[in-house]
Write a protein that holds these residues in place. Structure first.
Motif, PDB file in Angstrom:
ATOM      1  N   ASN A  97       3.010  -7.619  13.977  1.00 49.83           N
ATOM      2  CA  ASN A  97       2.621  -8.554  14.851  1.00 49.83           C
ATOM      3  C   ASN A  97       3.433 -10.029  14.612  1.00 49.83           C
ATOM      4  N   GLU A  98       3.858 -10.618  15.809  1.00 49.61           N
ATOM      5  CA  GLU A  98       4.692 -11.958  15.563  1.00 49.61           C
ATOM      6  C   GLU A  98       3.431 -13.075  15.401  1.00 49.61           C
ATOM      7  N   LEU A 116       1.555 -15.484   8.143  1.00 52.09           N
ATOM      8  CA  LEU A 116       1.638 -14.716   9.316  1.00 52.09           C
ATOM      9  C   LEU A 116       3.074 -14.349   9.655  1.00 52.09           C
ATOM     10  N   ASN A 117       3.945 -15.090   9.071  1.00 50.68           N
ATOM     11  CA  ASN A 117       5.193 -15.006   9.646  1.00 50.68           C
ATOM     12  C   ASN A 117       6.061 -13.901   8.606  1.00 50.68           C
ATOM     13  N   LEU A 118       5.955 -12.921   9.171  1.00 53.95           N
ATOM     14  CA  LEU A 118       6.467 -11.699   8.428  1.00 53.95           C
ATOM     15  C   LEU A 118       8.107 -11.587   8.471  1.00 53.95           C
ATOM     16  N   ASP A 119       8.702 -12.307   9.363  1.00 56.54           N
ATOM     17  CA  ASP A 119      10.213 -12.268   9.872  1.00 56.54           C
ATOM     18  C   ASP A 119      10.997 -12.286   8.314  1.00 56.54           C
ATOM     19  N   PRO A 120      10.905 -13.384   7.701  1.00 61.45           N
ATOM     20  CA  PRO A 120      11.770 -13.443   6.199  1.00 61.45           C
ATOM     21  C   PRO A 120      11.443 -12.150   5.400  1.00 61.45           C
ATOM     22  N   LEU A 126      15.278  -5.126   4.627  1.00 64.63           N
ATOM     23  CA  LEU A 126      16.086  -4.490   5.660  1.00 64.63           C
ATOM     24  C   LEU A 126      17.597  -4.644   4.946  1.00 64.63           C
ATOM     25  N   ILE A 127      17.788  -5.705   4.066  1.00 69.51           N
ATOM     26  CA  ILE A 127      19.289  -5.993   3.643  1.00 69.51           C
ATOM     27  C   ILE A 127      19.482  -4.931   2.376  1.00 69.51           C
TER      28      ILE A 127
END
Length: 130
Positions: A97-98, A116-120, A126-127
């Protein structure tokens, strides 16, 4: 169809390795893993077939507590969850979820450092070289 408020990221790793990397990262950073489900295996127990698919449910009450203090209903989306699956072209995908979608859904204050910010987190796992 792309559901509103869902982020999709391609993974260079297998489903299992992607979830393993996420689990290790989360545990190293104080998160609690509440559940990890191999949904492919669960479906196969019922005699059905499924592509590789895993689910992980995790959180940190210290981080999530202030969100629930702001609006208790956010508990419907906490703990956080991520799914990882392999598509029919053998590409592996991560979905979650965004943060802004959850903030908007519960009228929460916006915070760039929100749990809530899972982007980082997803970017880091993934690297290569984690």
């Amino acid at each position: 169809m792309i559901p509103e408020g869902v982020v999709f990221r391609e993974s260079p790793y297998s489903v299992k390795e992607t979830i393993d990397r996420l689990q290790v990262f989360l545990q190293q950073h104080g998160a609690t893993i509440y559940a990890r489900i191999d949904q492919q295996a669960e479906v196969q127990k019922m005699g059905q077939s499924s592509a590789p698919l895993e689910f992980i449910l995790f959180g940190n009450p210290k981080a999530g507590g202030p969100l629930m203090a702001e609006n208790l209903l956010v508990a419907l989306d906490l703990p956080l969850k991520v799914i990882v699956w392999e598509d029919d072209q053998k590409k592996v995908w991560v979905a979650y979820n965004e943060a802004s979608y959850i903030e908007g859904r519960y009228n929460l204050s916006h915070n760039e450092n929100s749990p809530l910010n899972l982007d980082p987190i997803i970017s880091k796992i993934l690297i290569s070289g984690l």
